[in-house]
Design a protein around this motif. Structure first.
Motif, PDB file in Angstrom:
ATOM      1  N   ARG A 110       0.823  -1.209   0.000  1.00  0.00           N
ATOM      2  CA  ARG A 110       0.000   0.000   0.000  1.00  0.00           C
ATOM      3  C   ARG A 110       0.856   1.258   0.000  1.00  0.00           C
ATOM      4  NH1 ARG A 110      -5.046   1.223   4.157  1.00  0.00           N
ATOM      5  NH2 ARG A 110      -5.743   3.165   3.154  1.00  0.00           N
ATOM      6  N   SER A 125      -0.037  -7.546 -10.224  1.00  0.00           N
ATOM      7  CA  SER A 125      -0.255  -7.979  -8.837  1.00  0.00           C
ATOM      8  C   SER A 125      -0.502  -9.480  -8.759  1.00  0.00           C
ATOM      9  CB  SER A 125      -1.448  -7.227  -8.236  1.00  0.00           C
ATOM     10  OG  SER A 125      -1.204  -5.837  -8.203  1.00  0.00           O
ATOM     11  N   ARG A 148      -2.326  -3.034 -13.506  1.00  0.00           N
ATOM     12  CA  ARG A 148      -1.891  -3.244 -12.110  1.00  0.00           C
ATOM     13  C   ARG A 148      -2.368  -4.581 -11.578  1.00  0.00           C
ATOM     14  NH1 ARG A 148      -3.090   2.378 -11.638  1.00  0.00           N
ATOM     15  NH2 ARG A 148      -5.148   1.884 -10.777  1.00  0.00           N
ATOM     16  N   LEU A 149      -3.579  -4.968 -11.922  1.00  0.00           N
ATOM     17  CA  LEU A 149      -4.094  -6.260 -11.454  1.00  0.00           C
ATOM     18  C   LEU A 149      -3.296  -7.419 -12.044  1.00  0.00           C
ATOM     19  CD1 LEU A 149      -7.969  -5.670 -11.585  1.00  0.00           C
ATOM     20  CD2 LEU A 149      -6.509  -5.827  -9.554  1.00  0.00           C
ATOM     21  N   ARG A 181      -1.743  -1.251 -20.360  1.00  0.00           N
ATOM     22  CA  ARG A 181      -1.369   0.121 -20.027  1.00  0.00           C
ATOM     23  C   ARG A 181      -1.322   0.990 -21.277  1.00  0.00           C
ATOM     24  NH1 ARG A 181       2.498  -1.252 -17.294  1.00  0.00           N
ATOM     25  NH2 ARG A 181       1.551  -1.135 -15.216  1.00  0.00           N
ATOM     26  N   SER A 189       0.369  -6.803 -19.332  1.00  0.00           N
ATOM     27  CA  SER A 189       0.280  -5.579 -18.544  1.00  0.00           C
ATOM     28  C   SER A 189       0.655  -4.359 -19.373  1.00  0.00           C
ATOM     29  CB  SER A 189       1.202  -5.691 -17.328  1.00  0.00           C
ATOM     30  OG  SER A 189       1.264  -4.472 -16.622  1.00  0.00           O
ATOM     31  N   HIS A 191      -5.863   1.035 -20.003  1.00  0.00           N
ATOM     32  CA  HIS A 191      -6.485   0.277 -18.911  1.00  0.00           C
ATOM     33  C   HIS A 191      -5.454   0.073 -17.780  1.00  0.00           C
ATOM     34  CE1 HIS A 191      -8.755  -1.110 -22.613  1.00  0.00           C
ATOM     35  NE2 HIS A 191      -9.692  -0.530 -21.879  1.00  0.00           N
ATOM     36  N   HIS A 192      -5.218   1.130 -17.020  1.00  0.00           N
ATOM     37  CA  HIS A 192      -4.168   1.084 -16.004  1.00  0.00           C
ATOM     38  C   HIS A 192      -4.541   0.167 -14.843  1.00  0.00           C
ATOM     39  CE1 HIS A 192      -1.889   4.259 -17.990  1.00  0.00           C
ATOM     40  NE2 HIS A 192      -3.036   4.926 -18.140  1.00  0.00           N
ATOM     41  N   LEU A 193      -5.819   0.120 -14.487  1.00  0.00           N
ATOM     42  CA  LEU A 193      -6.237  -0.764 -13.407  1.00  0.00           C
ATOM     43  C   LEU A 193      -6.012  -2.225 -13.790  1.00  0.00           C
ATOM     44  CD1 LEU A 193      -7.533  -1.267 -10.669  1.00  0.00           C
ATOM     45  CD2 LEU A 193      -9.782  -1.155 -11.788  1.00  0.00           C
ATOM     46  N   SER A 194      -6.353  -2.580 -15.020  1.00  0.00           N
ATOM     47  CA  SER A 194      -6.127  -3.944 -15.494  1.00  0.00           C
ATOM     48  C   SER A 194      -4.641  -4.278 -15.501  1.00  0.00           C
ATOM     49  CB  SER A 194      -6.710  -4.099 -16.900  1.00  0.00           C
ATOM     50  OG  SER A 194      -6.435  -5.384 -17.420  1.00  0.00           O
TER      51      SER A 194
END
Length: 557
Positions: free
Chosen positions: A274, A381, A377-378, A368, A364, A372-375
């Motif tokens: 975090r 991760s 990062r997922l 990006r 990724s 689709h930045h959230l995708s």
């Protein structure tokens, strides 16, 4: 002009943008990772019983196990960092230190050095009949070092984690801009002001994630505690899980302890992630010396030489004691069969881990690039899920879930290779992320002009450009797999062991001479793997197509 160049680079075709190389391989890997972790959870929950929770609070033994796990991990982390910080500062102050290259190589190997080999090496130096006590006998001193128990566990954890922490902290110091050092030199700042104004702000950004990383490594330590624990009073959660599965057949207790361990490790990693402090926890390959600092002191060299002796002496003990043992065991076919199994598992794990890492990074980057930045990062991760789930916890869940189907040794070895690949994936991603994200834009542009797509783009452009980091990532994955003991202890067959399991069997049976030879074979194998892969990574020869791309890049520039 710079704005037009930036706009043009943003419109570049990403490395895997051809329809044949859409994001589906990376997404499939991410789903596979989530499925494996979910399967491990389902195995734990299948044996979950609420009465075990009450046993956790009523059993003095279980409370002692949890308390000791946290206590020894906290002490190990503190001692490792207290030693690593002055060593990193001394290395940065003395870039021309005579043993710098050897010391940096040893710090790189600390991440993948098999724990069972390190435990044997420390016994050879600090054990009851080791070099230290023999030297004390020679000079007539009555003091004797007892390696077993908490002190042995702390010594082994410092031996493992202090060099790794020193190398990562050194990288933090090397990121300080050179102009700041020049200004500090012009102002005549001494060691104290330099620490407050330059060094501590740089290290403060690295220390939280590094402390969490080392704590989890010590908290989930298995082979060291099994070898040097010395009794029930020095038992960690990992050892208690193994004992519950292998000896007591209490799957409910094993599931409970695994969930407790998962809760503690997962909470720490979530806090670290975090705040963005859990990245860059793998030693880099750049070890170019910097400029000599004016605050360098002679005592820094003394500290570095003592630290080098501390790291090299146990490895030398493995060599000196292992060569006679290896000659005595040269006709033992079990050693060579175990060597073949270990190499097979390590090779499969390295290929799987690197392939999954490339697929995740490609998907990724494509996400990006599409906005689709959230995708993105997922996807990245998902490759770090195994940091939240320690190897023995995941292995415990899969062991409970799959134990009726596992009847043949090769099935267990295949599962071990797969779990090792997943456990090495976070380190592979950290090694490949930077080079993958900084591929030369001109080379990609020329590849677009030549219509180099799909598998041809991968073979003729990306793999040559990523040769060194990819082979370094493979070396880390293979090294971690070669030294794995916790997973092979669950799924391995005593009649068909890998080298770590064979070494543990020999130590348990007090076959010290045979164990010396096996430890030497493991250490030599690790050095050979790193040497070969590093040599391949340093080769400058390229494929003809990549040479044409480079020529086209220069012509285009």
């Amino acid at each position: 002009m710079d704005r037009r160049v930036a706009q043009r680079d943003r419109t570049l075709t990403p490395p895997f943008s051809h329809p044949r190389w859409r994001a589906w391989p990376g997404r499939a890997v991410a789903l596979l990772l989530a499925g494996v972790v979910a399967a491990g959870f389902s195995g734990l929950l299948a044996e979950w019983q609420w009465r075990a929770v009450s046993d956790l609070w009523q059993s003095a033994y279980l409370r002692q196990v949890i308390w000791f796990s946290v206590y020894q991990a906290t002490l190990s982390t503190g001692l490792s960092l207290l030693l690593a910080i002055p060593v990193a500062r001394a290395l940065h102050r003395h870039p021309m230190f005579a043993g710098r290259g050897l010391l940096l190589r040893l710090t790189e190997l600390s991440l993948v050095l098999p724990t069972i080999v390190a435990a044997f090496a420390l016994v050879a130096v600090y054990g009851r009949s080791g070099w230290l006590n023999t030297a004390l006998d020679g000079v007539g001193l009555p003091f004797r070092w007892n390696l077993y128990g908490l002190q042995g566990i702390l010594l082994a954890h410092v031996f493992f984690n202090a060099p790794l922490a020193a190398r990562i902290l050194l990288q933090g110091l090397e990121r300080i801009p050179a102009n700041q050092w020049r200004i500090a030199a012009q102002l005549g700042l001494t060691s104290g002001p330099l620490w407050r104004t330059l060094e501590w702000p740089a290290l403060r950004r690295v220390l939280p994630g590094l402390a969490v990383f080392i704590f989890i490594l010590c908290f989930t330590s298995f082979a060291i505690v099994m070898t040097l624990g010395g009794g029930p009073s020095a038992t960690t959660i990992e050892v208690a899980i193994y004992q519950s599965l292998r000896y007591e057949f209490d799957f409910s207790r094993a599931a409970l302890l695994a969930m407790v361990q998962l809760l503690i490790c997962g909470s720490l990693w979530l806090v670290a992630s975090r705040h963005g402090t859990n990245r860059n926890l793998v030693p880099g390959a750049n070890d170019q010396p910097g400029t000599l600092r004016r605050d360098a002191r002679r005592r820094d060299r003394v500290l570095l030489y003592l630290f080098l002796v501390f790291l090299a002496l146990p490895l030398l003990a493995v060599v000196f004691r292992g060569l006679p043992g290896l000659l005595g065991e040269a006709g033992d076919s079990q050693v060579w069969w175990s060597l073949g199994r270990s190499l097979s598992v390590a090779l499969v794990a390295a290929i799987l881990s690197c392939s999954c890492g490339l697929a995740i990074l490609a998907a990724s980057q494509l996400a990006r690039h599409s906005g689709h930045h959230l995708s993105a990062r997922l996807l990245e991760s998902s490759g770090h899920l195994t940091l939240l789930v320690p190897a023995l916890v995941l292995g415990t869940g899969l062991f409970i879930l799959l134990r009726p189907q596992l009847g043949q040794p090769h099935q267990g070895l295949a599962l071990v290779a797969g779990i090792n690949a997943l456990m090495a994936l976070p380190f592979v991603l950290q090694v490949l992320r930077g080079p993958f994200a900084t591929l030369p834009p001109n080379s990609l542009r020329v590849a677009d002009q030549l219509n180099l797509r799909g598998s041809y783009r991968l073979r003729w452009l990306l793999l040559p450009l990523l040769r060194r980091p990819l082979l370094l990532a493979a070396a880390y994955a293979a090294g971690l797999s070669l030294g794995d003991f916790s997973v092979i202890a669950l799924f391995g067959s005593p009649s068909a062991p890998t080298l770590p399991l064979l070494l543990f069997q020999q130590l348990s049976a007090y076959r010290i001479e045979a164990a010396s030879g096996t430890a030497f074979v493991m250490l030599a194998l690790l050095f050979v793997v790193f040497y070969i892969l590093n040599r391949w990574g340093d080769r400058r020869r390229r494929h003809p197509a990549s040479r044409r791309l480079a020529a086209g890049e220069h012509a285009h520039a």
